[in-house]
Each structure stands twice: as C-alpha cells, then as structure tokens.
Motif scaffolding. Sequence first.
Motif, short mmCIF file in Angstrom:
data_model
loop_
_atom_site.label_atom_id
_atom_site.label_comp_id
_atom_site.label_asym_id
_atom_site.label_seq_id
_atom_site.Cartn_x
_atom_site.Cartn_y
_atom_site.Cartn_z
N GLU A 35 1.14 -1.09 -0.27
CA GLU A 35 0.10 -0.16 0.17
C GLU A 35 1.01 1.14 0.11
OE1 GLU A 35 -4.14 -1.52 2.23
OE2 GLU A 35 -2.80 0.07 3.14
N ARG A 36 0.41 2.49 -0.67
CA ARG A 36 1.30 3.97 -0.83
C ARG A 36 1.32 4.19 0.95
NH1 ARG A 36 -0.46 7.71 -4.94
NH2 ARG A 36 -0.50 6.15 -5.69
N GLU A 37 2.48 4.48 1.43
CA GLU A 37 2.40 5.16 2.92
C GLU A 37 3.44 6.31 2.56
OE1 GLU A 37 5.59 1.78 4.04
OE2 GLU A 37 6.86 2.80 3.61
N PHE A 38 3.26 6.62 3.74
CA PHE A 38 3.46 7.89 4.41
C PHE A 38 4.54 8.32 4.29
CE2 PHE A 38 3.50 12.24 6.00
CZ PHE A 38 4.38 12.16 7.50
N VAL A 39 5.45 9.06 4.64
CA VAL A 39 6.64 10.01 4.52
C VAL A 39 7.35 10.51 5.25
CG1 VAL A 39 9.25 9.71 3.30
CG2 VAL A 39 7.84 8.55 1.78
N VAL A 92 6.11 25.74 6.77
CA VAL A 92 7.59 25.71 6.27
C VAL A 92 8.44 25.39 7.58
CG1 VAL A 92 10.07 26.23 5.53
CG2 VAL A 92 8.05 27.53 5.22
N ILE A 93 7.76 25.43 9.28
CA ILE A 93 8.93 25.32 10.19
C ILE A 93 8.14 23.61 11.14
CG2 ILE A 93 8.69 25.89 12.89
CD1 ILE A 93 8.16 28.57 12.03
N SER A 94 7.02 23.62 10.78
CA SER A 94 6.35 22.05 10.82
C SER A 94 6.86 20.81 10.41
CB SER A 94 5.16 22.26 10.97
OG SER A 94 4.94 22.94 12.19
N THR A 95 7.51 19.77 10.58
CA THR A 95 7.39 18.66 9.78
C THR A 95 7.67 17.65 10.43
OG1 THR A 95 10.04 18.80 9.55
CG2 THR A 95 9.46 20.32 7.79
N TYR A 96 7.16 16.71 9.50
CA TYR A 96 6.59 15.21 10.30
C TYR A 96 7.35 14.31 9.23
CZ TYR A 96 3.80 18.06 13.09
OH TYR A 96 2.81 19.40 14.01
N TYR A 97 7.77 13.08 9.60
CA TYR A 97 8.01 11.52 8.57
C TYR A 97 7.69 10.59 9.17
CZ TYR A 97 11.82 16.12 7.76
OH TYR A 97 12.11 16.40 7.62
N ALA A 98 7.32 9.25 8.50
CA ALA A 98 7.73 8.07 8.94
C ALA A 98 8.95 7.39 9.73
CB ALA A 98 7.49 7.54 7.86
N ASP A 99 9.14 6.72 10.37
CA ASP A 99 9.56 6.74 11.18
C ASP A 99 10.83 5.87 10.98
OD1 ASP A 99 7.65 4.47 14.27
OD2 ASP A 99 8.51 7.44 14.33
N SER A 100 10.48 4.94 9.61
CA SER A 100 11.44 4.40 9.09
C SER A 100 12.35 5.19 8.64
CB SER A 100 10.41 3.37 7.70
OG SER A 100 9.60 3.99 7.13
N VAL A 101 11.91 6.42 8.29
CA VAL A 101 13.65 7.43 7.18
C VAL A 101 13.78 8.85 8.35
CG1 VAL A 101 11.41 6.86 5.39
CG2 VAL A 101 11.36 9.41 6.72
N LYS A 102 13.23 8.42 9.65
CA LYS A 102 13.72 9.48 10.28
C LYS A 102 15.41 9.54 10.86
CE LYS A 102 9.75 10.25 13.87
NZ LYS A 102 9.50 9.77 15.04
N GLY A 103 15.90 10.86 10.30
CA GLY A 103 17.31 11.27 10.25
C GLY A 103 17.89 10.16 9.62
N ARG A 104 17.52 10.06 8.45
CA ARG A 104 17.53 9.70 6.98
C ARG A 104 17.68 10.78 6.21
NH1 ARG A 104 17.14 5.38 4.00
NH2 ARG A 104 15.11 4.55 5.06
N LEU A 122 -5.15 20.36 2.51
CA LEU A 122 -5.25 20.71 4.07
C LEU A 122 -6.07 19.74 4.65
CD1 LEU A 122 -7.27 23.39 2.08
CD2 LEU A 122 -4.96 23.52 3.48
N PRO A 123 -4.77 19.09 5.69
CA PRO A 123 -5.13 17.91 6.78
C PRO A 123 -5.52 18.27 7.96
CG PRO A 123 -2.02 18.08 6.45
CD PRO A 123 -3.23 18.94 5.34
N GLY A 124 -5.98 17.97 8.71
CA GLY A 124 -6.60 18.55 9.88
C GLY A 124 -5.66 19.27 10.85
N ALA A 125 -5.31 17.99 11.55
CA ALA A 125 -4.81 17.84 13.02
C ALA A 125 -3.84 17.13 13.04
CB ALA A 125 -4.39 18.45 13.69
N GLY A 126 -2.31 16.71 13.61
CA GLY A 126 -2.44 15.21 14.41
C GLY A 126 -2.27 14.25 13.04
N PRO A 127 -3.48 12.74 13.72
CA PRO A 127 -2.82 11.75 13.39
C PRO A 127 -3.33 11.96 11.34
CG PRO A 127 -4.25 11.14 14.63
CD PRO A 127 -3.64 12.82 14.53
N ASP A 128 -4.55 12.94 10.63
CA ASP A 128 -4.37 14.04 9.40
C ASP A 128 -3.16 13.76 8.35
OD1 ASP A 128 -7.48 15.32 10.16
OD2 ASP A 128 -7.18 13.19 10.23
N TYR A 129 -2.08 13.48 9.59
CA TYR A 129 -1.25 14.49 7.99
C TYR A 129 -0.31 12.92 7.30
CZ TYR A 129 -0.68 18.80 11.38
OH TYR A 129 -1.11 19.98 12.06
#
Length: 126
Positions: free
Chosen positions: A44-48, A55-67, A100-107
């Motif tokens: 399935e398509r997965e979030f990265v 611009v300040i707020s960024t979120y990452y999947a655990d599998s790519v954090k730090g890379r 235009l995601p809402g917040a939190g898990p929507d991202y």
Amino acid sequence: QVQLVESGGGLVQAGGSLRLSCAASGRTFSSYAVGWFRQAPGKEREFVATILWSVISTYYADSVKGRFTISRDNAEKMVYLQMNSLKPEDTAIYYCAAGLPGAGPDYYQTNSYNNWGQGTQVTVSS
C-alpha cells in the motif's frame, strides 16, 4: 487546486543519496501542506514525510527519520525530499501530494491529500 510534478528519481546504490523535487502550480500553493508518500510493488501507499504551510513544521515516518529531510520554497513553489543513507527497502515510486489535513494523525493519511503528482521511481540496489 494544485498541480504537482515530481522529478529526481533514479537508481542509486545502498548508502547513497538522492534529492526529489516537486514543482507545484496554483495560486494557493503556500497554504497547503505538502507530503511525500511512496508505494512499493505489492504494498500500500505509505506516508514518508510532510511539511506544513508554515515551513517550520515537519513530520516523518519512523522508517526515514534521521535520513530524509523535507523542505519547501513557497516563493518558488517547490518542495524537496533529500534522501540520505538510502536502503534497498526505500525502493518505491515516490509521490508528492498537497492537501489541507486537519491536525495530528491527519498528516499521515493519504486521504488528507487531494492533489497528487504522477510519481517518480526510486530504486536502491544492494
């Protein structure tokens, strides 16, 4: 509406780097969150990663954090995904998406993004 075109994919050896680019058109681009998703064969398509309009707020999947690092230039209507220390399991088609995601898990949800590019292939050889 926002139109998106990805580029920068290719073939790279494990441990290497690539930078993906997403070119956007549309007057309201700066108000959108822009995310990168990926889909490997048979999966399935997965979030990265995603970056909010601020611009300040960024979120990452655990599998790519730090890379991986996501960034955007609202003036140029560009979003980038710098991918370092690539692994064979990063092999997938990478999609840029705006919404235009809402917040939190929507991202992290594909259905929070209603504008998608055509994708660019990333292949990491071992």
